[in-house]
Every structure is written in structure tokens, then in C-alpha cells.
Design a protein around this motif. Structure first.
Motif, PDB file in Angstrom:
ATOM      1  N   THR A  79      13.781   8.386 -19.268  1.00 38.58           N
ATOM      2  CA  THR A  79      12.541   7.690 -19.636  1.00 38.58           C
ATOM      3  C   THR A  79      11.938   6.992 -18.425  1.00 38.58           C
ATOM      4  OG1 THR A  79      13.244   7.351 -21.928  1.00 38.58           O
ATOM      5  CG2 THR A  79      11.563   5.853 -21.072  1.00 38.58           C
ATOM      6  N   ALA A  80      12.774   6.264 -17.673  1.00 40.16           N
ATOM      7  CA  ALA A  80      12.275   5.537 -16.494  1.00 40.16           C
ATOM      8  C   ALA A  80      11.855   6.509 -15.393  1.00 40.16           C
ATOM      9  CB  ALA A  80      13.342   4.579 -15.990  1.00 40.16           C
ATOM     10  N   ALA A  81      12.687   7.522 -15.117  1.00 39.54           N
ATOM     11  CA  ALA A  81      12.385   8.450 -14.026  1.00 39.54           C
ATOM     12  C   ALA A  81      11.106   9.229 -14.305  1.00 39.54           C
ATOM     13  CB  ALA A  81      13.561   9.413 -13.832  1.00 39.54           C
ATOM     14  N   ARG A  82      10.899   9.605 -15.563  1.00 40.45           N
ATOM     15  CA  ARG A  82       9.707  10.386 -15.915  1.00 40.45           C
ATOM     16  C   ARG A  82       8.439   9.550 -15.756  1.00 40.45           C
ATOM     17  NH1 ARG A  82      11.107  13.547 -20.974  1.00 40.45           N
ATOM     18  NH2 ARG A  82      12.293  14.678 -19.369  1.00 40.45           N
ATOM     19  N   MET A  83       8.498   8.288 -16.165  1.00 40.40           N
ATOM     20  CA  MET A  83       7.344   7.400 -16.013  1.00 40.40           C
ATOM     21  C   MET A  83       7.000   7.235 -14.535  1.00 40.40           C
ATOM     22  SD  MET A  83       6.248   4.187 -15.004  1.00 40.40           S
ATOM     23  CE  MET A  83       7.787   3.256 -14.894  1.00 40.40           C
ATOM     24  N   ILE A  84       8.014   7.027 -13.703  1.00 39.91           N
ATOM     25  CA  ILE A  84       7.785   6.831 -12.271  1.00 39.91           C
ATOM     26  C   ILE A  84       7.249   8.111 -11.637  1.00 39.91           C
ATOM     27  CG2 ILE A  84       8.892   6.277 -10.069  1.00 39.91           C
ATOM     28  CD1 ILE A  84      10.957   4.634 -11.771  1.00 39.91           C
ATOM     29  N   ARG A  85       7.809   9.261 -12.018  1.00 38.95           N
ATOM     30  CA  ARG A  85       7.347  10.535 -11.441  1.00 38.95           C
ATOM     31  C   ARG A  85       5.868  10.759 -11.708  1.00 38.95           C
ATOM     32  NH1 ARG A  85       7.067  15.409 -14.012  1.00 38.95           N
ATOM     33  NH2 ARG A  85       8.596  14.793 -15.590  1.00 38.95           N
ATOM     34  N   LYS A  86       5.405  10.404 -12.889  1.00 37.95           N
ATOM     35  CA  LYS A  86       3.999  10.610 -13.229  1.00 37.95           C
ATOM     36  C   LYS A  86       3.074   9.722 -12.393  1.00 37.95           C
ATOM     37  CE  LYS A  86       4.901  12.156 -17.967  1.00 37.95           C
ATOM     38  NZ  LYS A  86       4.793  11.829 -19.410  1.00 37.95           N
ATOM     39  N   GLN A  87       3.608   8.579 -11.929  1.00 43.36           N
ATOM     40  CA  GLN A  87       2.787   7.646 -11.151  1.00 43.36           C
ATOM     41  C   GLN A  87       2.991   7.789  -9.645  1.00 43.36           C
ATOM     42  OE1 GLN A  87       3.518   3.649 -12.531  1.00 43.36           O
ATOM     43  NE2 GLN A  87       2.812   4.077 -14.606  1.00 43.36           N
ATOM     44  N   GLU A  88       4.231   8.095  -9.229  1.00 48.80           N
ATOM     45  CA  GLU A  88       4.571   8.041  -7.797  1.00 48.80           C
ATOM     46  C   GLU A  88       5.127   9.347  -7.237  1.00 48.80           C
ATOM     47  OE1 GLU A  88       4.236   5.254  -5.976  1.00 48.80           O
ATOM     48  OE2 GLU A  88       4.279   3.550  -7.343  1.00 48.80           O
TER      49      GLU A  88
ATOM     50  N   GLN B  94       0.845  -1.198   0.000  1.00 48.52           N
ATOM     51  CA  GLN B  94       0.000   0.000   0.000  1.00 48.52           C
ATOM     52  C   GLN B  94       0.878   1.245   0.000  1.00 48.52           C
ATOM     53  OE1 GLN B  94      -2.277  -0.683   3.535  1.00 48.52           O
ATOM     54  NE2 GLN B  94      -0.723   0.153   4.901  1.00 48.52           N
ATOM     55  N   ARG B  95       0.310   2.362  -0.440  1.00 52.33           N
ATOM     56  CA  ARG B  95       1.074   3.613  -0.501  1.00 52.33           C
ATOM     57  C   ARG B  95       1.445   4.080   0.905  1.00 52.33           C
ATOM     58  NH1 ARG B  95       1.308   6.493  -5.256  1.00 52.33           N
ATOM     59  NH2 ARG B  95       0.081   5.660  -7.002  1.00 52.33           N
ATOM     60  N   THR B  96       2.661   4.543   1.040  1.00 53.34           N
ATOM     61  CA  THR B  96       3.156   4.981   2.350  1.00 53.34           C
ATOM     62  C   THR B  96       3.552   6.460   2.356  1.00 53.34           C
ATOM     63  OG1 THR B  96       5.424   4.379   1.771  1.00 53.34           O
ATOM     64  CG2 THR B  96       4.061   2.679   2.826  1.00 53.34           C
TER      65      THR B  96
ATOM     66  N   SER C 215      11.200  -2.198  -0.739  1.00 52.58           N
ATOM     67  CA  SER C 215       9.738  -2.236  -0.861  1.00 52.58           C
ATOM     68  C   SER C 215       9.113  -2.757   0.428  1.00 52.58           C
ATOM     69  CB  SER C 215       9.314  -3.089  -2.057  1.00 52.58           C
ATOM     70  OG  SER C 215       9.671  -4.442  -1.876  1.00 52.58           O
ATOM     71  N   SER C 216       9.809  -3.664   1.123  1.00 55.66           N
ATOM     72  CA  SER C 216       9.281  -4.186   2.392  1.00 55.66           C
ATOM     73  C   SER C 216       9.285  -3.111   3.470  1.00 55.66           C
ATOM     74  CB  SER C 216      10.095  -5.399   2.849  1.00 55.66           C
ATOM     75  OG  SER C 216      11.400  -5.016   3.261  1.00 55.66           O
ATOM     76  N   ARG C 217       9.985  -2.020   3.211  1.00 53.11           N
ATOM     77  CA  ARG C 217      10.043  -0.911   4.158  1.00 53.11           C
ATOM     78  C   ARG C 217       9.261   0.303   3.664  1.00 53.11           C
ATOM     79  NH1 ARG C 217      13.760  -4.479   4.828  1.00 53.11           N
ATOM     80  NH2 ARG C 217      14.874  -4.717   6.814  1.00 53.11           N
ATOM     81  N   GLY C 218       8.406   0.064   2.685  1.00 51.32           N
ATOM     82  CA  GLY C 218       7.472   1.093   2.256  1.00 51.32           C
ATOM     83  C   GLY C 218       7.900   1.948   1.085  1.00 51.32           C
ATOM     84  N   TYR C 219       9.059   1.659   0.477  1.00 56.12           N
ATOM     85  CA  TYR C 219       9.543   2.447  -0.651  1.00 56.12           C
ATOM     86  C   TYR C 219       9.213   1.756  -1.977  1.00 56.12           C
ATOM     87  CZ  TYR C 219      12.332   5.112   2.708  1.00 56.12           C
ATOM     88  OH  TYR C 219      12.730   5.902   3.757  1.00 56.12           O
TER      89      TYR C 219
END
Length: 308
Positions: free
Chosen positions: A112-121, A45-47, A73-77
Motif C-alpha cells: 500500500t505504501a510503496a504503490r502510493m509513493i511510486r505513483k507520486q515519485e 526540491q526534486r532531485t 532527505s537532506s541529501r536529496g532523497y
């Protein structure tokens, strides 16, 4: 002793994908050149914690972070690792096309990867190892993508890598004779298991584990990428102006990016006005995220993130 056959063209049968750790998934990003591999490991879940984007170095891939992705990810990231073109399961340029691929093309893959992630997270914390650490410094210096923070893991200094190459020659006096014998093949310095272990790992790292890493390494590499970082290639004042904080991490027994080189790198950015911390991971070689003390390195990074 574990010599590797140097290839000059793509093998007819591609190496099978290494199995992914539990909780890690593979997806692909479309780019004009082809698809980029992106490994993801997301918390249930989002943290509110920032997403992390890990970038590998030369001959690496997203698999270099197979330990870190589920750890964070197990620590919320939300944790992501990209394979740049010519690495991992990303699209594969031929030998000569890859040989002359400049650093800027790899920087574009990271964007490319950072921009996709920024738009989602949201804005990512960029974490780069070795030559990948050089790329993320360049990305920020150019202002190509906003970032929440910068972490340099045994990274090539933005001030230039001359002394890194000197260290490699000291480690392996046959570096240049072997390179000429191999007709300047990019993998010549890493053409056997002992050479890979000496350059990348601590003495206590098991040889069978070295061979597993070798199996994931790309058959060839860009030479324009490291050669383009021999001398100063970023403006430190632009870097510190475009990111809020930075962490520089060295491996205690790294034979290439020594503790002194990484501490000098941190000081270089501090002198430019940056909010920079530096840490040393005990017992770790150059591939500190895979070496025997990788968990200490992960805890070091986690502690810095939590202080943010």
C-alpha cells in the motif's frame, strides 16, 4: 530493573505520540483494515533521486527511522517510513487478532505504501530491518510491486531464521522459562530494559535511550509473523530476477542477526545470480539505525545509493 507490565488488552489511555524530528511529517494511508502511519521527510526540491521506503521489524514502528529520514532527505532523497498495522500510530488490532496476523498482511501494508509513493515519485528502494527485512524479500519474491532496489538491514534471512532464534536463546538462557511463565506473551523476551538493550543495542548505548525506545514499542506482536519465517520462505531466484541490486547490512555486535548470518544471506542471493553487496557497521547492535554508530550505517547506505 526496568520491568515492563505485560498487557493483554488495549490500555484505556493510549500512549502519546513521540515528537517528530525537525523536517519529518506524519500522514496516514487508508486501508480496508484502518489507517497506516507514514512518516515523510522530503527534500525542498526534486532531485531525480529514487524515493526510499523504510520498513521496521517486530515491536518497531516508523519512529525507528527518526534518524535516517532527515538524514536522507537532506541529501536529496524523498524518505518515507511506514508503521505496519499494530505498530506506531497505525490502526491497532486486538491482542489475539494481532497474535495470529500472518506475514502476508504486513506485506500488504508495505505494498500500500510503496504503490502510493511510486505513483507520486517513482519506484522505491525498499529498506527493511529485521522481520521487516523478511517481509520485503517476500514482497519482491511474490512480484507484488516493482522496486528500484532492496536493502536488508540486519534482516531475517529469506532462507529461514532458525539460527537467529538460536542466537536469541544463547543470549538469554531464560528465554523459554520466562516465556512459559508469561503464558507465551509475545513481549516476554523484551519485558525489561536490560533484555531490550541486550537484544537490540551495543553495550555503549545509554540506558536512558533504551527506555525511550521501549516507550515506542508496541505492547504485543504477531507470533505468526516470525514463526512463519523459521524456514525458507522466499525463492531467491525470483527475488534477484525482480530487482536490479541489493545491499545487505549487518551490525558488528548484533547478537541476533550476526555478521555471519547476514554475510551468508548476501552469498545466498549472489549464488542465485543477484547483484549483491554486503557491509558491516562497526560497533552497531541489532537496531543499527538507532544505535550510537547510526551515522556510519546511514553513510554506508548513502554510498551504495550513490553508486547506483
Amino acid at each position: 530493573m526496568g520491568s515492563h507490565i505485560l498487557l493483554w488488552r488495549s490500555p484505556t489511555i493510549r500512549k502519546p505520540c513521540p515528537p517528530l524530528p525537525v523536517g519529518v511529517e506524519r500522514r496516514f494511508l487508508d486501508t480496508p483494515g484502518g489507517k497506516l502511519e507514514l512518516l515523510t521527510s522530503l527534500p525542498p526540491q526534486r532531485t531525480g533521486k529514487p524515493p526510499l521506503l523504510f520498513v521496521h521489524g517486530g515491536f518497531g514502528s516508523a519512529q525507528c527511522y527518526r534518524n535516517y529520514l532527515p538524514y536522507f532527505s537532506s541529501r536529496g532523497y524523498p524518505a518515507y517510513a511506514v508503521s505496519l498495522r499494530g505498530h506506531g500510530e497505525s490502526w491497532q488490532p486486538g491482542f489475539w487478532r494481532m497474535f495470529f496476523t500472518p506475514r502476508q498482511r504486513f506485506v500488504e501494508d508495505i505494498v500500500t505504501a510503496a504503490r502510493m509513493i511510486r505513483k507520486q515519485e517513482g519506484e522505491v528502494v525498499l529498506i527493511g530491518h529485521s522481520s521487516g527485512g523478511g517481509c520485503i524479500q517476500d514482497l519482491v519474491s511474490q512480484g507484488l510491486e516493482p522496486v528500484a532496489g532492496l536493502v536488508l538491514l540486519a534482516a531475517i534471512p529469506g532462507s529461514g531464521s532458525f539460527y537467529v532464534n538460536y542466537n536469541w536463546w544463547r543470549l538469554d538462557p531464560w528465554f523459554f522459562p520466562r516465556l512459559f511463565w508469561h503464558l507465551c506473551h509475545p513481549r516476554s523476551p523484551l519485558s525489561s530494559t536490560p533484555l531490550v538493550k541486550a537484544a537490540f543495542f551495543s553495550r555503549g548505548f545509554p540506558e536512558k535511550e533504551v527506555r525511550k525506545v521501549e516507550a515506542m514499542m508496541s505492547e504485543w506482536e504477531s507470533m505468526a509473523w516470525p514463526n512463519g519465517m523459521m524456514w525458507k520462505f522466499v525463492d531467491p531466484k525470483k527475488v534477484v530476477a525482480r530487482m536490479r541490486r541489493m545491499l545487505v547490512v549487518a551490525g558488528e555486535v548484533d547478537a541476533l542477526m550476526s555478521v555471519r548470518i547476514e554475510r551468508d544471506l548476501a552469498e545466498w542471493y549472489r549464488n542465485a545470480g543477484g547483484n549483491v553487496e554486503d557491509e558491516v557497521v562497526r560497533g552497531a547492535g541489532h537496531h543499527l539505525m538507532l544505535d550510537t554508530t547510526w551515522e556510519e550505517g546511514a553513510r554506508t547506505l548513502e554510498a551504495w545509493l550513490e553508486r547506483g
